[in-house]
Design a protein around this motif. Structure first.
Motif, PDB file in Angstrom:
ATOM      1  N   THR A 131      12.670  11.562   3.079  1.00  0.00           N
ATOM      2  CA  THR A 131      11.939  12.393   2.114  1.00  0.00           C
ATOM      3  C   THR A 131      12.838  13.421   1.435  1.00  0.00           C
ATOM      4  OG1 THR A 131      11.275  14.096   3.698  1.00  0.00           O
ATOM      5  CG2 THR A 131       9.842  12.159   3.512  1.00  0.00           C
ATOM      6  N   LEU A 132      14.041  13.632   1.963  1.00  0.00           N
ATOM      7  CA  LEU A 132      14.952  14.629   1.389  1.00  0.00           C
ATOM      8  C   LEU A 132      15.853  14.051   0.305  1.00  0.00           C
ATOM      9  CD1 LEU A 132      16.107  16.556   4.588  1.00  0.00           C
ATOM     10  CD2 LEU A 132      14.311  17.181   2.965  1.00  0.00           C
ATOM     11  N   ASP A 133      15.732  12.779   0.057  1.00  0.00           N
ATOM     12  CA  ASP A 133      16.534  12.108  -0.962  1.00  0.00           C
ATOM     13  C   ASP A 133      18.030  12.307  -0.711  1.00  0.00           C
ATOM     14  OD1 ASP A 133      16.894  10.477  -3.174  1.00  0.00           O
ATOM     15  OD2 ASP A 133      16.986  12.185  -4.557  1.00  0.00           O
ATOM     16  N   VAL A 134      18.430  12.094   0.552  1.00  0.00           N
ATOM     17  CA  VAL A 134      19.829  12.160   0.950  1.00  0.00           C
ATOM     18  C   VAL A 134      20.156  10.920   1.778  1.00  0.00           C
ATOM     19  CG1 VAL A 134      19.951  14.680   1.002  1.00  0.00           C
ATOM     20  CG2 VAL A 134      19.323  13.446   3.062  1.00  0.00           C
ATOM     21  N   ARG A 135      21.422  10.627   1.855  1.00  0.00           N
ATOM     22  CA  ARG A 135      21.839   9.542   2.746  1.00  0.00           C
ATOM     23  C   ARG A 135      21.722  10.049   4.185  1.00  0.00           C
ATOM     24  NH1 ARG A 135      27.352   8.648   0.541  1.00  0.00           N
ATOM     25  NH2 ARG A 135      26.833   9.598  -1.417  1.00  0.00           N
ATOM     26  N   PRO A 136      20.993   9.337   5.040  1.00  0.00           N
ATOM     27  CA  PRO A 136      20.750   9.822   6.403  1.00  0.00           C
ATOM     28  C   PRO A 136      22.017  10.122   7.199  1.00  0.00           C
ATOM     29  CG  PRO A 136      19.265   8.038   5.900  1.00  0.00           C
ATOM     30  CD  PRO A 136      20.234   8.112   4.758  1.00  0.00           C
ATOM     31  N   LEU A 137      23.043   9.311   7.085  1.00  0.00           N
ATOM     32  CA  LEU A 137      24.265   9.567   7.849  1.00  0.00           C
ATOM     33  C   LEU A 137      24.999  10.807   7.342  1.00  0.00           C
ATOM     34  CD1 LEU A 137      25.582   5.947   8.441  1.00  0.00           C
ATOM     35  CD2 LEU A 137      24.258   7.404   9.986  1.00  0.00           C
ATOM     36  N   LEU A 138      24.985  11.020   6.022  1.00  0.00           N
ATOM     37  CA  LEU A 138      25.568  12.237   5.469  1.00  0.00           C
ATOM     38  C   LEU A 138      24.773  13.462   5.939  1.00  0.00           C
ATOM     39  CD1 LEU A 138      27.497  13.743   3.508  1.00  0.00           C
ATOM     40  CD2 LEU A 138      25.774  13.357   1.744  1.00  0.00           C
ATOM     41  N   ALA A 139      23.459  13.352   5.929  1.00  0.00           N
ATOM     42  CA  ALA A 139      22.614  14.458   6.386  1.00  0.00           C
ATOM     43  C   ALA A 139      22.878  14.771   7.854  1.00  0.00           C
ATOM     44  CB  ALA A 139      21.143  14.119   6.172  1.00  0.00           C
ATOM     45  N   ALA A 140      22.961  13.733   8.678  1.00  0.00           N
ATOM     46  CA  ALA A 140      23.208  13.938  10.108  1.00  0.00           C
ATOM     47  C   ALA A 140      24.568  14.591  10.331  1.00  0.00           C
ATOM     48  CB  ALA A 140      23.112  12.610  10.848  1.00  0.00           C
ATOM     49  N   ALA A 141      25.570  14.144   9.583  1.00  0.00           N
ATOM     50  CA  ALA A 141      26.905  14.751   9.710  1.00  0.00           C
ATOM     51  C   ALA A 141      26.870  16.222   9.312  1.00  0.00           C
ATOM     52  CB  ALA A 141      27.915  13.995   8.850  1.00  0.00           C
ATOM     53  N   PHE A 142      26.167  16.543   8.239  1.00  0.00           N
ATOM     54  CA  PHE A 142      26.077  17.935   7.787  1.00  0.00           C
ATOM     55  C   PHE A 142      25.345  18.793   8.825  1.00  0.00           C
ATOM     56  CE2 PHE A 142      24.074  21.416   5.396  1.00  0.00           C
ATOM     57  CZ  PHE A 142      25.236  22.033   4.939  1.00  0.00           C
ATOM     58  N   ILE A 143      24.269  18.254   9.392  1.00  0.00           N
ATOM     59  CA  ILE A 143      23.526  18.976  10.443  1.00  0.00           C
ATOM     60  C   ILE A 143      24.434  19.208  11.652  1.00  0.00           C
ATOM     61  CG2 ILE A 143      21.641  18.758  12.121  1.00  0.00           C
ATOM     62  CD1 ILE A 143      20.097  17.236   9.828  1.00  0.00           C
ATOM     63  N   GLY A 144      25.187  18.196  12.043  1.00  0.00           N
ATOM     64  CA  GLY A 144      26.090  18.329  13.189  1.00  0.00           C
ATOM     65  C   GLY A 144      27.205  19.336  12.945  1.00  0.00           C
ATOM     66  N   ILE A 145      27.795  19.293  11.766  1.00  0.00           N
ATOM     67  CA  ILE A 145      28.881  20.232  11.438  1.00  0.00           C
ATOM     68  C   ILE A 145      28.348  21.662  11.374  1.00  0.00           C
ATOM     69  CG2 ILE A 145      30.473  20.935   9.600  1.00  0.00           C
ATOM     70  CD1 ILE A 145      30.832  17.868   9.049  1.00  0.00           C
TER      71      ILE A 145
END
Length: 189
Positions: A128-142
């Motif tokens: 629903t955030l219109d982002v690539r899930p793996l990029l989002a997960a990496a950003f959340i982790g960082i």
């Protein structure tokens, strides 16, 4: 590309981990750079992994996960907080209370799981955030890695100034985080 909703999600998900990192920083008798990096790696790693698992599980399992995630966070954070409170008020021979190592692998694993359960459910919302899930997960982790590392340092400095009595405060913080998670989920229904 990073969006404002993703940045807010990453910051929101990292707050519990940051608070627990601060607690670990001021409850440890000594904090080494290795300890802070290991904690940040565990917390950031789990915060990155859980949204991916949530995204992969999809809406098919959303209700099953949502039915117990808040109870698990409550029990894990509350149990560790209660242990910290017990250690804060247990004195041997009039000396300082014995402390467990908040940077042991077992403790880090439990805390990383407990603070990242919400990220598992948040992973269901990534499409629903219109982002690539793996990029989002990496950003959340960082984001979690950086804030957790800073949290350990802030806790260390704060703890040095106020002494070991902050162990009790750390225990209360963990119990309150677990209780908050439980109340938020129970009242949202």
């Amino acid at each position: 590309m990073l969006s404002l909703p993703l940045v807010l999600l990453a910051l929101g998900l990292s707050m519990d981990a940051t608070a627990v990192a601060m607690t670990s920083g001021f409850s440890a008798p000594r904090v080494r750079l290795r300890d802070a990096l290991l904690l940040a790696l565990f917390f950031g790693g789990f915060q990155a992994l859980m949204p991916v698992l949530g995204w992969a599980a999809g809406a098919r399992f959303a209700n099953a996960i949502a039915a117990w995630d808040h109870w698990l966070a409550f029990v894990l954070l509350g149990g560790i907080g209660a242990k910290m409170l017990h250690e804060a008020f247990t004195h041997k021979d009039g000396g300082e209370a014995p402390r467990s190592n908040p940077f042991s692998l077992r403790v880090l694993l439990v805390l990383a799981i407990a603070t990242s359960i919400d990220a598992l459910v948040a992973g269901l919302t990534l499409p629903t955030l219109d982002v690539r899930p793996l990029l989002a997960a990496a950003f959340i982790g960082i984001t979690t890695f950086v804030l957790s590392f800073a949290g350990v340092e802030a806790g260390r400095r704060f703890g040095d100034r106020f002494g070991s009595k902050l162990d009790a405060l750390g225990g209360i913080v963990l119990i309150l985080l677990g209780t908050r998670t439980l109340i938020e989920h129970l009242t949202a229904r």
